[in-house]
Design a protein around this motif. Structure first.
Motif, mmCIF file in Angstrom:
data_model
loop_
_atom_site.group_PDB
_atom_site.id
_atom_site.type_symbol
_atom_site.label_atom_id
_atom_site.label_comp_id
_atom_site.label_asym_id
_atom_site.label_seq_id
_atom_site.Cartn_x
_atom_site.Cartn_y
_atom_site.Cartn_z
ATOM 1 N N VAL A 1 0.763 -1.346 0.136
ATOM 2 C CA VAL A 1 -0.004 -0.043 0.148
ATOM 3 C C VAL A 1 1.063 1.125 0.013
ATOM 4 C CG1 VAL A 1 -1.838 -1.266 1.385
ATOM 5 C CG2 VAL A 1 -0.085 0.196 2.579
ATOM 6 N N THR A 2 0.243 2.340 -0.212
ATOM 7 C CA THR A 2 0.782 3.667 -0.001
ATOM 8 C C THR A 2 0.514 4.389 1.200
ATOM 9 O OG1 THR A 2 0.794 4.163 -2.664
ATOM 10 C CG2 THR A 2 0.999 5.983 -0.927
ATOM 11 N N PHE A 3 1.389 4.332 2.192
ATOM 12 C CA PHE A 3 1.155 4.866 3.605
ATOM 13 C C PHE A 3 0.700 6.315 3.471
ATOM 14 C CE2 PHE A 3 4.358 1.670 4.869
ATOM 15 C CZ PHE A 3 3.438 0.629 5.196
ATOM 16 N N VAL A 4 -0.333 6.626 4.096
ATOM 17 C CA VAL A 4 -0.889 8.035 4.101
ATOM 18 C C VAL A 4 -0.354 9.107 4.839
ATOM 19 C CG1 VAL A 4 -3.222 7.423 3.250
ATOM 20 C CG2 VAL A 4 -2.820 7.385 5.551
ATOM 21 N N ASP A 5 0.257 8.319 6.047
ATOM 22 C CA ASP A 5 1.182 9.260 6.918
ATOM 23 C C ASP A 5 2.637 9.031 6.837
ATOM 24 O OD1 ASP A 5 0.901 6.520 7.592
ATOM 25 O OD2 ASP A 5 0.758 6.696 9.676
ATOM 26 N N THR A 6 2.771 8.431 6.248
ATOM 27 C CA THR A 6 4.325 8.032 5.833
ATOM 28 C C THR A 6 4.956 7.898 6.979
ATOM 29 O OG1 THR A 6 4.937 10.353 5.892
ATOM 30 C CG2 THR A 6 4.628 9.375 3.754
ATOM 31 N N PRO A 7 4.793 6.660 7.885
ATOM 32 C CA PRO A 7 5.253 6.480 9.094
ATOM 33 C C PRO A 7 6.910 6.229 8.977
ATOM 34 C CG PRO A 7 4.136 4.544 8.449
ATOM 35 C CD PRO A 7 3.921 5.839 7.344
#
Length: 495
Positions: free
Chosen positions: A120-126
């Motif tokens: 997935v593409t992380f929406v919060d860029t952890p």
């Protein structure tokens, strides 16, 4: 990982069910307070968006960690009984992610298992990471938060662990929401800690297997057919993935079958009608279950009668193919719009299709954006519309921003920050002269489009924008590695 699922039974089939007992008998305020004690997390914003029409989506996440809630290793006898290794193994992956959709009318509940290795593409860029396996969001966000708290001078292990886990929960929730294009109303987190005690409290469970199978890594050695498993065997049952036809995807069916079996066991033993038995189960569950603090369990019990009766159906979300990431690790390649359409169809079964309407209104003129970033909030349009519109606008000169779902509002409204006035006006015209407001809360060169219940797809975006062609309802797959549905009542037979 399997024991996360057992506490799913203590969550969705024990706390929910025990709440149902309390709600119908009006007894034992002390036990109600015990239930409320499970809710200790603020990972879901109490003022955030909620699911439409009073339905509720519950995310059950199961961790691989062999540590307790304060970051301490499990006792050695428990480690040995679980056959899952010591505290150095497992990490903080969410190896189980099940979203349970509970309608507002007490009808059949639907649950979807999200495969842990979906890329997935992380929406919060952890931790600065843009893409990765969905299961990794928790651990990345936890590590990032712990580093931030440590930098302030905090050295208490329990504080670092607790704040890190809060960040991990939040990251998992927002990324599941983004992937499935739904709102998560509540959640329950379950780890390996406590599985042995809980399984022992239940006296084991009954399961059914289509074939004999074994897996030395998980400690599994099972015959074909229906059989009774003790606590350690039950953990092996839900942890096994080696020597299964579809590995992890078949393991999700094991988890689903386990939940069905536990619910059947609780009902058959009279736990749902016994305050004493329920309190014993909750004593075990309260050590290792974390839920959001705003979950009103008594109110939920009135709505969730389908769960206590076993009227629930489980599905595993589909994948396109298997691949490898840049590190050579296995990943699932998925078709995000199709996955969202499957979830939409399961959670919102289509009624009769109305006859298409026609209009003589001429289409608006072609639009060409000036590069502003457009954040789209679905506030009443059909499910999936935020992402579809966001994608389509990139083809006509706008920059893609966030695509989220929020609470309903009647009309479409556009807000813009400095430098984005012209693009906001273009979008307002595109959407039939929608209301436009300058906002100090909007970032520079950003436009926020709130899609109200009055939203219809603009004719000017037809053709070149491929996203709107994605169906909102699709046939639910029964073939492929994800398999078909698993019925929630009784003892379903699985691989």
């Amino acid at each position: 990982m399997g024991k996360q699922v057992v506490l799913v039974a203590a969550k969705v089939a024990a706390t929910v069910v025990s709440v149902a007992v309390l709600a119908t008998t009006g007894l034992a305020w002390g036990t109600y307070r015990q239930l409320q004690g499970l809710g200790s997390s603020s990972a879901i914003d109490a003022g955030g968006p909620k699911s439409k029409d009073g339905a509720q989506n519950i995310l059950v996440m199961g961790l691989t960690t062999r540590l307790d809630l304060n970051g301490n290793p499990l006792p050695k006898p428990v480690q040995d009984a679980l056959h899952a290794g010591d505290g150095s193994r497992g990490g903080y992956n969410t190896n189980t992610m099940i979203v349970v959709h509970v309608p507002n009318d007490g009808s059949r509940a639907m649950a979807v298992s999200v495969p842990r290795d979906d890329e997935v593409t992380f929406v919060d860029t952890p931790l600065g990471q843009r893409t990765g396996k969905l299961k990794e969001a928790y651990g990345l966000a936890k590590e990032q938060r712990q580093e931030q708290v440590y930098a302030t001078g905090e050295r208490d292990q329990a504080t670092l662990e607790q704040q890190g886990r809060e960040a991990g929960r939040h990251s998992t929730i927002v990324n599941v929401q983004n992937l499935l294009d739904i709102t998560i109303d509540h959640f329950a987190e379950i780890s390996l800690a406590g599985f042995y005690d809980l399984a022992s409290q239940l006296g084991g469970i009954d399961v059914c297997l289509k074939h004999a199978t074994s897996d030395t890594n998980a400690g599994a050695d099972f015959k074909a057919g229906q059989q009774h498993l003790d606590g350690a065997q039950a953990l092996a049952f839900v942890r096994q993935r080696d020597n299964l036809p579809n590995n992890d995807l078949d393991r999700t069916h094991r988890q689903q079958a386990f939940l069905a079996a536990v619910t059947t066991k609780l009902k058959g033993q009279g736990v749902f009608g016994s305050l004493g038995k329920m309190q014993d189960l909750l004593t075990v569950a309260s050590k290792d279950v974390v839920m959001d603090k705003d979950w009103d369990l008594l109110s939920f019990a009135q709505q969730a009668s389908a769960l206590t009766s076993g009227n629930i159906e489980f599905h595993t979300l589909p994948i396109k193919s298997y691949s490898k990431d840049s590190d050579g690790s296995d990943i699932n390649v998925i078709d995000v719009p199709y996955v969202q359409a499957v979830v939409h169809t399961l959670f919102n079964p289509p009624a009769s299709t109305p006859a298409p309407t026609t209009t003589t209104t001429p289409p608006p003129p072609a639009i060409k954006g000036g590069g502003s970033t457009v954040d789209v909030r679905n506030a009443g349009a059909p499910d999936g519309m935020a992402r579809k519109l966001s994608t389509a606008l990139t083809a006509v000169g706008f920059t893609q921003g966030e695509a989220t779902t929020i609470g309903d509002q009647p009309t479409t409204h556009i807000y813009y920050g400095s430098g984005a006035k012209d693009d906001a006006a273009k979008l307002a015209a595109l959407f039939g002269n929608a209301a436009v407001t300058a906002s100090s809360a909007a970032s520079a060169h950003h436009v926020a489009v709130y899609l109200g219940k009055d939203f219809t797809w603009p004719a000017a975006l037809a053709g070149g924008a491929a996203a709107p062609s994605t169906p909102t309802s699709v046939a639910i797959p029964t073939e492929g590695p994800q398999g078909g549905a698993v019925a929630g009542g009784g003892i379903p037979c699985v691989d």
